[in-house]
Enzyme design. Sequence first.
Site, PDB file in Angstrom:
ATOM      1  N   GLY A 178       0.854  -1.306   0.143  1.00 16.17           N
ATOM      2  CA  GLY A 178      -0.199   0.093  -0.082  1.00 16.17           C
ATOM      3  C   GLY A 178       0.745   1.146  -0.004  1.00 16.17           C
ATOM      4  O   GLY A 178       1.406   1.717  -1.051  1.00 16.17           O
TER       5      GLY A 178
ATOM      6  N   TYR B 124       9.434   7.614  -9.649  1.00 17.38           N
ATOM      7  CA  TYR B 124       9.720   8.787  -9.699  1.00 17.38           C
ATOM      8  C   TYR B 124       8.375   9.726 -10.353  1.00 17.38           C
ATOM      9  O   TYR B 124       8.023  10.409  -9.869  1.00 17.38           O
ATOM     10  CB  TYR B 124      11.060   9.043 -10.429  1.00 17.38           C
TER      11      TYR B 124
ATOM     12  N   GLU C 294      -2.264  14.989  -6.253  1.00 20.89           N
ATOM     13  CA  GLU C 294      -3.594  14.101  -6.030  1.00 20.89           C
ATOM     14  C   GLU C 294      -3.777  14.549  -4.362  1.00 20.89           C
ATOM     15  O   GLU C 294      -5.013  14.925  -3.782  1.00 20.89           O
ATOM     16  CB  GLU C 294      -2.948  12.757  -5.843  1.00 20.89           C
TER      17      GLU C 294
END
Length: 381
Positions: free
Chosen positions: A133, A235, A244
Amino acid sequence: MAHWLFTEEHELVRKTVRNWVEKEIKPYVEEWENAGEFPRELFARAGELGFLGLTYPEEYGGSGEDYLAGAVFFEEMARCGSAGVAAGLGASMAIAGPQIYKFGSEELKNRFLPPTISGKKIGALAITEPNAGSDVASIQTTARNMGDHYLVNGSKIFITNGVRADYVVTAVKTDPAAGHKGISLLVIEKGTPGFTVAKKLDKLGWNTSDTGELVFEDCRVPGENLVGRENMGFYYIMQNFAWERLVMALEAVASAQLAIDVAAEYARQRVQFGRPLSKFQVTRHKLADMASLVETARCLTYHALSLYVSGRDAVTEVAMAKLYACEIANRVTDEAVQIHGGYGYMMEYPVQRFWRDARIGTIGGGTSDIMKQVIAGRLIK
């Protein structure tokens, strides 16, 4: 009153989006929530109105606006009352699309950006896996370079738009022994043999957005679908995280403000002991505390946004904004439920949805713990 960060043109965008949300989204939110998704046609409608292309240049079908216009769009979308709608549109417009626009070849841009901006195609970004995650470097999905194509094997989970996506920008290991330096991005299209949606996942919130578990079994992906350079994917992912996370902070602030507005309206109408709840000091103080927290989160988020759009290093400030705004959204929506009392626990009142939708904010896009690590790491350096 408009904030100094936004120009008159930005406020015109705000007015246009707000009118669209009021007329074409809000009246259908309950229906879409019950159905577990919003209509695919909403992507096309948002594209038709120019909203999905706000931050893209005209050559690909966008309107060439700046990131402030994009910020305005996400703020107004968050106030529709269903975070899943904003998440679905945002995953295609602000998460999948930018990877292709910033790092993809001209061929990839011309193939995928115009239909994404018009809403004819839905995009998704697939990074998270069952065992990876926050630790992106630990992904296990592999892509073997076979010369003219890649052979992909592995799985992804918790992918927003994963069920309906026409293409998925997928993080894969092209050099498994190299850790984060061996990650690449591939655009994998719906219908590619070996690519299947294992299932649509049931969630606590964001019910109108589809979240999928994806499986790749000897999935043959054309070599030209490589985004940018091989082994540079980590990257590329990190570079877009700032935008985001800013979007998540902006939406957290806007949704928390909506919760305050709804709670205040309820307090004015609900009568107990012979007078409205809004007349009781305890309720008034709750609302005052909630408003102060949200205004603080807004100022912090706008500061990070101003640094980002000016091209300055905003990694620390964006992490602070994401951390604080999403934590505050949890607290404020919880208080909004409390003000509603027993009715706040009933599914017929939207305030419970604000609370459920807000919970993902401290998990997605980098957990609160990861944000603290980013902030502390930068301070120590």
